[in-house]
Structures are given as structure tokens and as C-alpha cells.
Design a protein around this motif. Structure first.
Motif, PDB file in Angstrom:
ATOM      1  N   ASP A  39      -6.821 -29.298 -16.592  1.00 54.63           N
ATOM      2  CA  ASP A  39      -5.457 -29.764 -16.879  1.00 54.63           C
ATOM      3  C   ASP A  39      -4.555 -28.614 -17.313  1.00 54.63           C
ATOM      4  O   ASP A  39      -3.330 -28.685 -17.176  1.00 54.63           O
ATOM      5  N   SER A  40      -5.177 -27.543 -17.829  1.00 47.34           N
ATOM      6  CA  SER A  40      -4.419 -26.364 -18.256  1.00 47.34           C
ATOM      7  C   SER A  40      -4.291 -25.332 -17.143  1.00 47.34           C
ATOM      8  O   SER A  40      -3.936 -24.189 -17.388  1.00 47.34           O
ATOM      9  N   GLY A  41      -4.596 -25.733 -15.925  1.00 53.70           N
ATOM     10  CA  GLY A  41      -4.449 -24.844 -14.772  1.00 53.70           C
ATOM     11  C   GLY A  41      -5.748 -24.442 -14.134  1.00 53.70           C
ATOM     12  O   GLY A  41      -5.763 -23.963 -13.001  1.00 53.70           O
ATOM     13  N   GLY A  42      -6.864 -24.601 -14.838  1.00 50.52           N
ATOM     14  CA  GLY A  42      -8.174 -24.263 -14.281  1.00 50.52           C
ATOM     15  C   GLY A  42      -8.223 -22.901 -13.633  1.00 50.52           C
ATOM     16  O   GLY A  42      -8.719 -22.776 -12.502  1.00 50.52           O
ATOM     17  N   PRO A  43      -7.753 -21.813 -14.318  1.00 50.45           N
ATOM     18  CA  PRO A  43      -7.693 -20.509 -13.662  1.00 50.45           C
ATOM     19  C   PRO A  43      -9.047 -19.850 -13.450  1.00 50.45           C
ATOM     20  O   PRO A  43      -9.159 -18.879 -12.712  1.00 50.45           O
ATOM     21  N   ASP A  44     -10.089 -20.367 -14.090  1.00 48.98           N
ATOM     22  CA  ASP A  44     -11.406 -19.743 -14.009  1.00 48.98           C
ATOM     23  C   ASP A  44     -12.457 -20.835 -13.879  1.00 48.98           C
ATOM     24  O   ASP A  44     -12.189 -22.014 -14.108  1.00 48.98           O
ATOM     25  N   ASN A  45     -13.676 -20.420 -13.491  1.00 51.35           N
ATOM     26  CA  ASN A  45     -14.794 -21.349 -13.571  1.00 51.35           C
ATOM     27  C   ASN A  45     -14.961 -21.771 -15.026  1.00 51.35           C
ATOM     28  O   ASN A  45     -14.713 -20.983 -15.937  1.00 51.35           O
ATOM     29  N   VAL A  46     -15.364 -22.996 -15.253  1.00 50.84           N
ATOM     30  CA  VAL A  46     -15.554 -23.464 -16.625  1.00 50.84           C
ATOM     31  C   VAL A  46     -16.914 -24.132 -16.736  1.00 50.84           C
ATOM     32  O   VAL A  46     -17.270 -24.989 -15.921  1.00 50.84           O
ATOM     33  N   SER A  47     -17.684 -23.699 -17.734  1.00 47.25           N
ATOM     34  CA  SER A  47     -19.013 -24.262 -17.967  1.00 47.25           C
ATOM     35  C   SER A  47     -19.185 -24.543 -19.439  1.00 47.25           C
ATOM     36  O   SER A  47     -18.716 -23.775 -20.286  1.00 47.25           O
ATOM     37  N   CYS A  48     -19.851 -25.635 -19.745  1.00 43.18           N
ATOM     38  CA  CYS A  48     -20.084 -25.956 -21.153  1.00 43.18           C
ATOM     39  C   CYS A  48     -21.363 -26.769 -21.308  1.00 43.18           C
ATOM     40  O   CYS A  48     -21.790 -27.483 -20.400  1.00 43.18           O
ATOM     41  N   VAL A  49     -21.958 -26.621 -22.471  1.00 46.27           N
ATOM     42  CA  VAL A  49     -23.125 -27.390 -22.892  1.00 46.27           C
ATOM     43  C   VAL A  49     -22.801 -27.972 -24.256  1.00 46.27           C
ATOM     44  O   VAL A  49     -22.352 -27.248 -25.149  1.00 46.27           O
ATOM     45  N   VAL A  50     -23.006 -29.262 -24.414  1.00 47.83           N
ATOM     46  CA  VAL A  50     -22.814 -29.914 -25.704  1.00 47.83           C
ATOM     47  C   VAL A  50     -24.156 -30.514 -26.122  1.00 47.83           C
ATOM     48  O   VAL A  50     -24.819 -31.188 -25.325  1.00 47.83           O
ATOM     49  N   ALA A  51     -24.557 -30.225 -27.369  1.00 48.69           N
ATOM     50  CA  ALA A  51     -25.836 -30.732 -27.875  1.00 48.69           C
ATOM     51  C   ALA A  51     -25.638 -31.307 -29.268  1.00 48.69           C
ATOM     52  O   ALA A  51     -25.013 -30.676 -30.128  1.00 48.69           O
ATOM     53  N   ASP A  52     -26.158 -32.511 -29.489  1.00 53.04           N
ATOM     54  CA  ASP A  52     -26.049 -33.190 -30.776  1.00 53.04           C
ATOM     55  C   ASP A  52     -27.401 -33.228 -31.467  1.00 53.04           C
ATOM     56  O   ASP A  52     -28.441 -33.484 -30.828  1.00 53.04           O
ATOM     57  N   VAL A  53     -27.406 -32.979 -32.765  1.00 52.85           N
ATOM     58  CA  VAL A  53     -28.619 -33.064 -33.576  1.00 52.85           C
ATOM     59  C   VAL A  53     -28.634 -34.430 -34.249  1.00 52.85           C
ATOM     60  O   VAL A  53     -27.725 -34.772 -35.006  1.00 52.85           O
ATOM     61  N   ASP A  54     -29.681 -35.213 -33.970  1.00 60.27           N
ATOM     62  CA  ASP A  54     -29.767 -36.569 -34.491  1.00 60.27           C
ATOM     63  C   ASP A  54     -31.108 -36.818 -35.173  1.00 60.27           C
ATOM     64  O   ASP A  54     -32.108 -36.147 -34.895  1.00 60.27           O
ATOM     65  N   HIS A  55     -31.149 -37.847 -36.029  1.00 61.20           N
ATOM     66  CA  HIS A  55     -32.413 -38.343 -36.562  1.00 61.20           C
ATOM     67  C   HIS A  55     -33.214 -38.969 -35.429  1.00 61.20           C
ATOM     68  O   HIS A  55     -32.677 -39.638 -34.570  1.00 61.20           O
ATOM     69  N   SER A  56     -34.526 -38.745 -35.469  1.00 64.15           N
ATOM     70  CA  SER A  56     -35.360 -39.452 -34.500  1.00 64.15           C
ATOM     71  C   SER A  56     -36.292 -40.436 -35.204  1.00 64.15           C
ATOM     72  O   SER A  56     -36.507 -41.539 -34.760  1.00 64.15           O
ATOM     73  N   ALA A  57     -36.887 -40.000 -36.329  1.00 64.75           N
ATOM     74  CA  ALA A  57     -37.803 -40.892 -37.049  1.00 64.75           C
ATOM     75  C   ALA A  57     -38.071 -40.291 -38.416  1.00 64.75           C
ATOM     76  O   ALA A  57     -37.828 -39.114 -38.659  1.00 64.75           O
ATOM     77  N   THR A  58     -38.589 -41.085 -39.327  1.00 60.00           N
ATOM     78  CA  THR A  58     -39.002 -40.608 -40.634  1.00 60.00           C
ATOM     79  C   THR A  58     -40.477 -40.917 -40.811  1.00 60.00           C
ATOM     80  O   THR A  58     -40.883 -42.081 -40.740  1.00 60.00           O
ATOM     81  N   LEU A  59     -41.264 -39.857 -41.021  1.00 59.49           N
ATOM     82  CA  LEU A  59     -42.709 -40.019 -41.129  1.00 59.49           C
ATOM     83  C   LEU A  59     -43.122 -39.898 -42.596  1.00 59.49           C
ATOM     84  O   LEU A  59     -42.696 -38.974 -43.298  1.00 59.49           O
TER      85      LEU A  59
END
Length: 358
Positions: free
Chosen positions: A336-356
């Protein structure tokens, strides 16, 4: 005229240092006796000698002192200001490392078993887009069970270079991890990535950046070369946790540019570090981050960070719940800002999985 001994006493430099500075043409004596070789100095040289002594006390290298001494006072002041800004930036980096080591070793020595252990898991998504202007996509993005990576290729073999760098890290998705050796493992993997890039690039005109993280189950080990970036969103605040290896960032660190000037600088994309087919092999930045539930990490090429304002990136990361939705929204914002370059991104969320319970 002053003998070398009298001159040394007056300017607080040793005779040995004065002889060295004479050999280096940094501070030449006013006269050398042709028969005895004795050095004599003029009283008006004291000011320059004292300046040299003060700059040495700052830790300034002799080559840079020579440059400062050749300048007029105003320009010399600017050079000293730039040098000290760089020292403070490097000291801050070492301070962060020292703080990490103190915290890490303190936890090791005072570890007390807890009744409950919170297990964490990582939810992630990667996306790479050609943008609206470039004829081909030279970026590579990857999100796996343990490895998150973004590489931004450049030059004729940029696409193969970025792909080779990321492919060389993917074995870490399944590699057994040994406590205390994660950073060493990641550093070794980067050496493999360097060899892989050298195998597909035949000159220093092509190469790639590399910003990657390795998930251990409770921590994320970071490796960084170039101007792709890693961010951490924690408790609503966005932190850039990498430092750009660019000429412009170096000038910012030294106080030669303001942030406003840096945005429009013609050499803002000039890299000081990258993986290429040449030598010497760059030394990567390596850090270890303790993960907390609710943390969100973003890795991206400069096709995002150079185009979309930081405040907008923060808003998207804060308001978009799922990683797959976040990477789509970030890529869309870049285009939307013109896309003048290739754009790559990774998003990672840290979440609870279980309590032992033990």
C-alpha cells in the motif's frame, strides 16, 4: 627549543611515545641534530602534543588521531564527537552482553526447582512477496518448528544466495539441542550458510543478509548480519532487537547524521556486513533472548522496515491476533506504501502450551 626529555615532561608524553609518533609522522620534532640524532621540539608544538596525549587517553587509534590533528579546531571537535558516540554505542552493546551473562550465570548458580514448570510453544507464519516494482523476488522467508529466518538477497545471484543461506539453517529444525551450546550451534550453522552462499555467488557483487532465530522451548537465540531486522513486541511495546549493519547506521552511531537525514540519505542501503562470495567472512551478532508468554517476534526484510513507519508496524502487530493474519497485513501495508522492494516477514507468538506438576 626543548630537548625530548623536557618536552615529554611538559606534554605528559613519554620520550618513547614521542619517538614512536615521530616515526609515524604524527608529531615530528622541530629539529634533529645531524650529528647526535637528538630531537628538539619547539614550545608551540606543546598544544598539539597535549592533544595527542588526551586523544590517546580516550583510546583513539593513532591513525584517527593523525586525521584529527590535521583538521581545524571546529572540524577536529566534530571528529572527536563522532568517535566518542561510536565508543558509547559499542560500549552499550558490550553492556547488554555483560548484563545477559550476569543474569544467565546468576540463574545457573541460584537455580531452585519449582513445583510447576510452564511449558511454552511457538506459533508462527512466514510470507515473502515480490512487491510492486521489482521484476523478481530475491528474498527468502522461513518459519519452522525451531528456525525462523529472513534473508534479503542482492546482486545477480541474490535469489540463490538468500535461498542457500536459509536452507543451510533448516537442519536446526530437527537437530538435538544441548543446553548451553545453542549460540555455538547457531554460529556454526551460519558458517555453513556462508559456505552455501559462496557456492552460488561467484563475486562480491552478490550476497544476502541473514536474520534468524532458533527456538529452544524457553529462549530464542538470534543471529544477525545485514539490515534485515528483528523486533520484539512485549506488553504492547515494540523493541528493535537488531542493529543495522549499514553505512548510514554507522554514521548515525557516530553522530554524523540525524535520524531525519538518515531516512533520505542516498547510501542508506549500503551494507557494511553481508554474506557474500568474498572474504573476510563477517562476524555475526549473536544474542540469546528469554521468551515470555505473550511475546510476539517479527523478522523482516527492509522491504517492510524501510517503507512502513514503525508506529504502523506496531499497530498491526498489536491488533492482528494470529501470525498468518499479521504477515498478510504487514505485507499489504508495504505494498500500500508503493511496494518498492521485495517484502518478507516472519511473525512468531510465544504461548502457554501446558503446565506440568512435579
Amino acid at each position: 627549543m626543548l630537548t625530548i626529555g623536557a618536552f615529554a615532561k611538559a606534554c605528559r608524553l613519554s620520550p618513547k611515545a614521542l619517538r614512536l609518533y615521530d616515526e609515524l609522522e604524527l608529531l615530528r620534532p622541530a629539529r634533529v641534530d645531524p650529528d647526535t640524532g637528538y630531537r628538539y621540539y619547539a614550545p608551540e608544538q606543546l598544544e598539539q602534543a597535549r592533544l595527542v596525549a588526551w586523544l590517546r587517553r580516550l583510546g583513539m587509534p593513532l591513525a584517527r588521531i593523525r586525521q584529527v590533528c590535521a583538521l581545524d579546531p571546529s572540524a577536529a571537535a566534530g571528529e572527536i564527537r563522532a568517535y566518542w558516540a561510536r565508543v558509547e554505542a559499542e560500549t552499550a552493546t558490550r553492556r547488554d552482553l555483560a548484563a545477559f551473562l550476569v543474569d544467565h550465570l546468576s540463574h545457573v548458580t541460584r537455580h531452585v526447582p519449582r513445583k510447576d514448570t510452564t511449558m511454552l510453544e511457538l506459533r508462527y507464519c512466514a510470507l515473502s512477496d515480490i512487491g510492486l516494482v521489482r521484476p523478481a523476488n530475491q528474498d527468502t522467508a522461513h518459519a519452522g518448528a525451531r528456525v525462523l529466518a529472513v534473508a534479503d538477497g542482492f546482486g545477480a545471484a541474490g535469489a540463490p544466495a538468500s535461498t542457500a543461506a536459509v536452507e543451510a539453517l533448516k537442519f536446526l529444525d530437527t537437530e538435538p539441542l544441548v543446553a548451553g551450546s545453542v549460540l555455538n550451534l547457531l554460529e556454526d550453522a551460519v558458517q555453513g550458510a556462508t559456505r552455501a552462499v559462496q557456492g552460488v555467488t561467484q563475486s562480491q557483487d552478490a550476497g544476502t543478509t541473514l536474520t534468524a532465530m532458533l527456538w529452544t522451548g524457553s529462549q530464542l537465540a538470534l543471529v544477525h548480519i545485514g539490515d534485515s531486522r528483528a523486533y520484539l513486541l512485549r506488553a504492547g511495546e515494540l523493541f528493535q532487537i537488531t542493529h543495522d549493519h549499514t553505512m548510514v547506521q554507522s554514521m548515525l552511531d557516530e553522530g554524523r547524521l540525524t535520524p531525519e537525514e538518515a531516512k533520505a540519505h542516498p547510501q542508506r542501503a549500503l551494507l557494511l556486513k553481508a554474506l557474500t562470495g568474498g572474504s573476510p567472512v563477517p562476524v555475526p551478532d549473536l544474542r540469546l533472548h528469554d521468551a515470555l508468554p505473550g511475546d510476539r517476534y517479527l523478522l523482516c526484510s527492509d522491504g517492510l522496515s524501510a517503507v512502513v513507519p514503525t508506529a504502523e508496524i506496531q499497530h498491526i502487530l498489536t491488533t492482528t491476533p494470529a501470525p498468518d493474519q499479521a504477515v498478510q497485513a504487514l505485507t499489504g501495508a508495504a505494498n500500500d506504501s508503493g511496494g518498492p522492494d521485495n517484502v518478507s516477514c516472519v511473525v512468531a507468538d510465544v504461548d502457554h502450551s501446558a503446565t506440568l506438576s512435579r
